[in-house]
Design a protein around this motif. Structure first.
Motif, PDB file in Angstrom:
ATOM      1  N   GLU A 229      13.078   0.024   9.378  1.00 15.70           N
ATOM      2  CA  GLU A 229      12.891   0.265   7.941  1.00 15.70           C
ATOM      3  C   GLU A 229      11.401   0.090   7.655  1.00 15.70           C
ATOM      4  OE1 GLU A 229      15.004  -2.182   5.060  1.00 15.70           O
ATOM      5  OE2 GLU A 229      13.960  -1.187   3.402  1.00 15.70           O
ATOM      6  N   VAL A 230      10.850   1.069   6.960  1.00 16.88           N
ATOM      7  CA  VAL A 230       9.426   1.047   6.636  1.00 16.88           C
ATOM      8  C   VAL A 230       9.248   0.295   5.315  1.00 16.88           C
ATOM      9  CG1 VAL A 230       7.490   2.519   5.997  1.00 16.88           C
ATOM     10  CG2 VAL A 230       9.075   3.238   7.789  1.00 16.88           C
ATOM     11  N   LEU A 231       8.353  -0.692   5.314  1.00 14.83           N
ATOM     12  CA  LEU A 231       8.107  -1.478   4.098  1.00 14.83           C
ATOM     13  C   LEU A 231       6.609  -1.449   3.795  1.00 14.83           C
ATOM     14  CD1 LEU A 231      10.430  -4.350   5.266  1.00 14.83           C
ATOM     15  CD2 LEU A 231      10.876  -2.954   3.237  1.00 14.83           C
ATOM     16  N   ILE A 232       6.263  -1.035   2.599  1.00 10.69           N
ATOM     17  CA  ILE A 232       4.841  -0.904   2.275  1.00 10.69           C
ATOM     18  C   ILE A 232       4.213  -2.288   2.075  1.00 10.69           C
ATOM     19  CG2 ILE A 232       5.174  -0.683  -0.231  1.00 10.69           C
ATOM     20  CD1 ILE A 232       2.924   1.446  -0.183  1.00 10.69           C
ATOM     21  N   ARG A 233       2.950  -2.410   2.439  1.00 12.11           N
ATOM     22  CA  ARG A 233       2.177  -3.637   2.218  1.00 12.11           C
ATOM     23  C   ARG A 233       0.891  -3.277   1.489  1.00 12.11           C
ATOM     24  NH1 ARG A 233       6.287  -5.432   2.603  1.00 12.11           N
ATOM     25  NH2 ARG A 233       7.266  -6.620   4.263  1.00 12.11           N
ATOM     26  N   SER A 243       3.148  -8.407  -3.226  1.00 13.18           N
ATOM     27  CA  SER A 243       4.454  -7.949  -2.729  1.00 13.18           C
ATOM     28  C   SER A 243       4.879  -6.646  -3.419  1.00 13.18           C
ATOM     29  CB  SER A 243       5.503  -9.021  -3.005  1.00 13.18           C
ATOM     30  OG  SER A 243       6.784  -8.467  -2.918  1.00 13.18           O
ATOM     31  N   PRO A 244       5.522  -5.750  -2.668  1.00 14.09           N
ATOM     32  CA  PRO A 244       6.032  -4.540  -3.334  1.00 14.09           C
ATOM     33  C   PRO A 244       7.066  -4.882  -4.410  1.00 14.09           C
ATOM     34  CG  PRO A 244       6.741  -4.627  -1.029  1.00 14.09           C
ATOM     35  CD  PRO A 244       5.764  -5.742  -1.236  1.00 14.09           C
ATOM     36  N   ALA A 245       7.720  -6.038  -4.263  1.00  7.77           N
ATOM     37  CA  ALA A 245       8.673  -6.429  -5.317  1.00  7.77           C
ATOM     38  C   ALA A 245       7.931  -6.555  -6.649  1.00  7.77           C
ATOM     39  CB  ALA A 245       9.340  -7.748  -4.944  1.00  7.77           C
ATOM     40  N   ILE A 248       5.760  -2.358  -7.026  1.00  9.71           N
ATOM     41  CA  ILE A 248       6.539  -1.108  -7.127  1.00  9.71           C
ATOM     42  C   ILE A 248       7.058  -0.894  -8.563  1.00  9.71           C
ATOM     43  CG2 ILE A 248       8.676   0.083  -6.363  1.00  9.71           C
ATOM     44  CD1 ILE A 248       6.513   0.401  -4.249  1.00  9.71           C
ATOM     45  N   ILE A 257       4.090   5.767  -8.746  1.00 10.53           N
ATOM     46  CA  ILE A 257       5.063   5.724  -7.653  1.00 10.53           C
ATOM     47  C   ILE A 257       5.138   7.055  -6.899  1.00 10.53           C
ATOM     48  CG2 ILE A 257       7.069   6.351  -9.107  1.00 10.53           C
ATOM     49  CD1 ILE A 257       7.165   3.818  -6.239  1.00 10.53           C
ATOM     50  N   ASN A 287      12.083   3.691   1.842  1.00 16.61           N
ATOM     51  CA  ASN A 287      12.670   3.364   0.530  1.00 16.61           C
ATOM     52  C   ASN A 287      12.207   4.350  -0.534  1.00 16.61           C
ATOM     53  OD1 ASN A 287      14.113   0.619   0.785  1.00 16.61           O
ATOM     54  ND2 ASN A 287      12.174   0.323   1.867  1.00 16.61           N
ATOM     55  N   ILE A 288      13.159   4.872  -1.270  1.00 16.21           N
ATOM     56  CA  ILE A 288      12.849   5.839  -2.331  1.00 16.21           C
ATOM     57  C   ILE A 288      13.207   5.187  -3.660  1.00 16.21           C
ATOM     58  CG2 ILE A 288      13.471   8.122  -3.264  1.00 16.21           C
ATOM     59  CD1 ILE A 288      12.017   8.247  -0.544  1.00 16.21           C
ATOM     60  N   ASP A 349      21.215   1.583  -0.427  1.00 10.43           N
ATOM     61  CA  ASP A 349      20.562   0.278  -0.227  1.00 10.43           C
ATOM     62  C   ASP A 349      21.152  -0.751  -1.184  1.00 10.43           C
ATOM     63  OD1 ASP A 349      18.770  -1.433   0.938  1.00 10.43           O
ATOM     64  OD2 ASP A 349      16.968  -0.489   0.131  1.00 10.43           O
TER      65      ASP A 349
HETATM   66  O1    G Z   1       9.458  -6.246   2.398  1.00  7.24           O
HETATM   67  P1    G Z   1       9.471  -6.779   1.088  1.00  7.24           P
HETATM   68  O2    G Z   1       9.690  -8.127   0.660  1.00  7.24           O
HETATM   69  O3    G Z   1       8.054  -6.823   0.857  1.00  7.24           O
HETATM   70  O4    G Z   1      10.024  -5.721   0.015  1.00  7.24           O
HETATM   71  C1    G Z   1      10.294  -6.053  -1.303  1.00  7.24           C
HETATM   72  C2    G Z   1      10.986  -4.927  -2.049  1.00  7.24           C
HETATM   73  O5    G Z   1      10.125  -3.781  -2.095  1.00  7.24           O
HETATM   74  C3    G Z   1      12.272  -4.458  -1.400  1.00  7.24           C
HETATM   75  O6    G Z   1      13.228  -4.280  -2.434  1.00  7.24           O
HETATM   76  C4    G Z   1      11.926  -3.137  -0.796  1.00  7.24           C
HETATM   77  O7    G Z   1      13.010  -2.247  -0.826  1.00  7.24           O
HETATM   78  C5    G Z   1      10.810  -2.636  -1.691  1.00  7.24           C
HETATM   79  N1    G Z   1       9.910  -1.741  -0.955  1.00  7.24           N
HETATM   80  C6    G Z   1       9.223  -2.009   0.167  1.00  7.24           C
HETATM   81  N2    G Z   1       8.519  -0.931   0.566  1.00  7.24           N
HETATM   82  C7    G Z   1       8.773   0.065  -0.307  1.00  7.24           C
HETATM   83  C8    G Z   1       8.357   1.425  -0.443  1.00  7.24           C
HETATM   84  O8    G Z   1       7.623   1.980   0.371  1.00  7.24           O
HETATM   85  N3    G Z   1       8.831   2.121  -1.509  1.00  7.24           N
HETATM   86  C9    G Z   1       9.665   1.563  -2.420  1.00  7.24           C
HETATM   87  N4    G Z   1      10.063   2.323  -3.430  1.00  7.24           N
HETATM   88  N5    G Z   1      10.094   0.289  -2.337  1.00  7.24           N
HETATM   89  C10   G Z   1       9.657  -0.455  -1.290  1.00  7.24           C
END
Ligand code: G
Ligand code: G
Ligand code: MN
Length: 455
Positions: A229-233, A243-245, A248, A257, A287-288, A349
């Protein structure tokens, strides 16, 4: 004598005409041409006058969300009708005691010449939130109202209006479906923080401060790596790691976005190109956001990226939250079907946290269901949690949907979930999210995986 009278008449007429023209010009300068309501200048004047007299007053700041979308889908005539309806509803409560104004776009305000706002704001919210009928359509706006009271002599009209705006923004953060909120210092601080982060986000792509983390997805039967799973930083030079929380939702509200999702998708493809081309079955999940899903041009944009990178999307998964779908299920399902036709796989999700019923699952074109972390508990003690997992797995099997358990933190959880028949595992017990470089070398190394002893 007669000549003199006529002379006086002409003077008087000119003076009257001038007064009339002046009145029109004044009116034009102080009113909004579309709705006829007083404009911001007039509201500021009235508020300033009220403050100078030392009168008690309060200001309600109104954000009417949805007008822009109505303009996009149904045309400007519909949007104008909606704006006029809001103005009319605002004006119904106007009297000598109250001035309603249009500030700009979908932003309105009313100034009330009394210290009491509690009852009025509740009524106004109900009035404004009523659906609006236009031709054969029915529009439902999302209304947020910020309430601010004039408390001491040091406040200016500008301060009052900005604080009302801050409180309306606070309502936007707290109540997705609309509501109202009273101003507090916290509203102002959150708005300032949001404003600063929002401004910081604008340059984040250009100054290269975003990166991708990848969290391994593991086959529950064999322990093999099955994807990520790709998670943005975001490592901001000003704010540090955010945090993306936190960012985003800000990007969703500002519209940034769209660009962020675009960036994540392109960067993901660039970094995982070798697996996507080899079609080796390694999945990469992006994640979309709910906002992406509801944008009309989203599907076209995805199509364009796939074409530009000449990629077959069989192993790309879009993770979409349950709540993103429940906002407007009919439209969301149309978009999902279009994405699926392109060959993209879809995962639901945070399953179990939203409102969608189990029955609805059958109507969603999804391939994967991600059981939310909230259900991954101490299974040795929590029998209800166990039953929930069994129920979800058997339902998913019946519908031919794969399951992923997220938030797997202990070996006991891992073993229970594997025995319960969950297909894929994700969580700290296996691996935290890794820098994408580290993830790729793990995937390519051929060394035993760090968690292989658990299988
Ligand atoms: O990994 P983490 O704690 O940082 O992610 C926190 C929240 O941010 C999670 O709900 C995750 O789904 C969301 N998130 C992480 N990366 C992305 C992204 O690239 N796009 C979107 N829309 N949400 C993301
Ligand atoms: O909302 P979404 O499911 O996309 O969020 C993924 C989030 O879960 C990310 O913030 C990620 O960092 C976090 N995460 C990943 N593994 C675990 C875990 O084992 N426990 C907890 N609490 N969070 C996790
Ligand atoms: Mn996710």
């Amino acid at each position: 004598m007669v000549a003199q009278c006529r002379h006086i008449d002409i003077h008087k007429k000119i003076a009257d005409d001038c007064a009339f023209v002046q009145h029109i010009v004044n009116h034009q300068n102080t009113h909004d041409p579309q709705t006829g309501l007083p404009n911001l200048d007039l509201l500021l004047d009235r508020t300033e006058a009220c403050l100078q007299q030392g009168s008690a007053c309060h200001l309600l700041f109104i954000i009417a969300n949805g007008v822009e979308e109505i303009g996009e889908y149904h045309g400007f005539e519909a949007a104008l009708y909606v704006l006029k309806t809001i103005s009319h509803r605002l004006n119904m409560g106007s009297s000598k005691e109250r001035v309603a104004a249009r500030i700009h776009g979908n932003l309105f305000a009313t100034l009330g010449l009394s210290p009491k706002a509690e009852v009025f704001v509740a009524e106004l919210y109900k009035t404004l939130a009523r659906p609006i009928g236009w031709k054969s359509e029915i529009f439902q706006l999302t209304i947020h109202i910020g309430v601010v009271k004039h408390l001491d002599n040091h406040q200016s009209a500008q301060w009052l209006i900005q604080s009302g705006y801050a409180a309306a923004k606070e309502s936007q953060r707290n109540n997705r479906r609309g509501g109202f909120c009273f101003f507090s210092q916290k509203s102002r601080e959150s708005m300032e923080k949001e404003y600063q982060l929002g401004a910081g986000l604008q340059g984040a792509i250009a100054d290269d401060s975003f990166s991708l983390a990848m969290q391994p997805l593991v086959d529950a039967k064999t322990g093999a790596l099955s994807g990520a799973e790709v998670l943005i930083r975001w490592d901001s030079a000003v704010f540090g790691r955010v945090s993306p929380a936190e960012f985003i939702p800000i990007a969703e509200r500002s519209g940034a976005i769209a660009e962020i999702t675009d960036w994540v998708l392109k960067r993901t493809i660039a970094e995982t190109r070798s697996w996507l081309d080899a079609d080796c079955g390694m999945h990469v999940a992006v994640n979309i956001s709910a906002v992406d899903l509801h944008r009309t041009e989203f599907v076209l944009r995805v199509e364009e990226v796939l074409r530009r990178y000449n990629i077959r999307p069989n192993n790309i998964v879009f993770e979409i939250t349950e709540s993103a779908i429940s906002q407007d299920p009919v439209y969301a399902v149309q978009q999902l079907i279009a994405l699926k036709k392109m060959g993209i796989k879809l995962a639901l999700d945070d399953f179990g946290t939203g409102y969608s019923s189990l029955g609805q699952l059958n109507n969603l074109p999804i391939d994967v269901l991600k059981i939310d972390k909230a259900f991954i508990s101490d299974f040795s003690k929590d029998h209800t949690a166990k039953s929930i997992v069994y129920a979800i797995v058997s339902l998913a099997r019946a519908l031919n949907i794969k399951t992923v358990a997220e938030g797997v933190e202990t070996v006991e959880q891992l073993q229970f979930l594997r025995d319960a028949g969950v297909d894929t595992l994700q969580g700290y017990a296996l691996s935290s999210p890794l820098k994408s470089r580290d993830f790729i070398s793990l995937a390519q190394s051929g060394n035993p995986l760090p968690w292989s002893h658990l299988f």
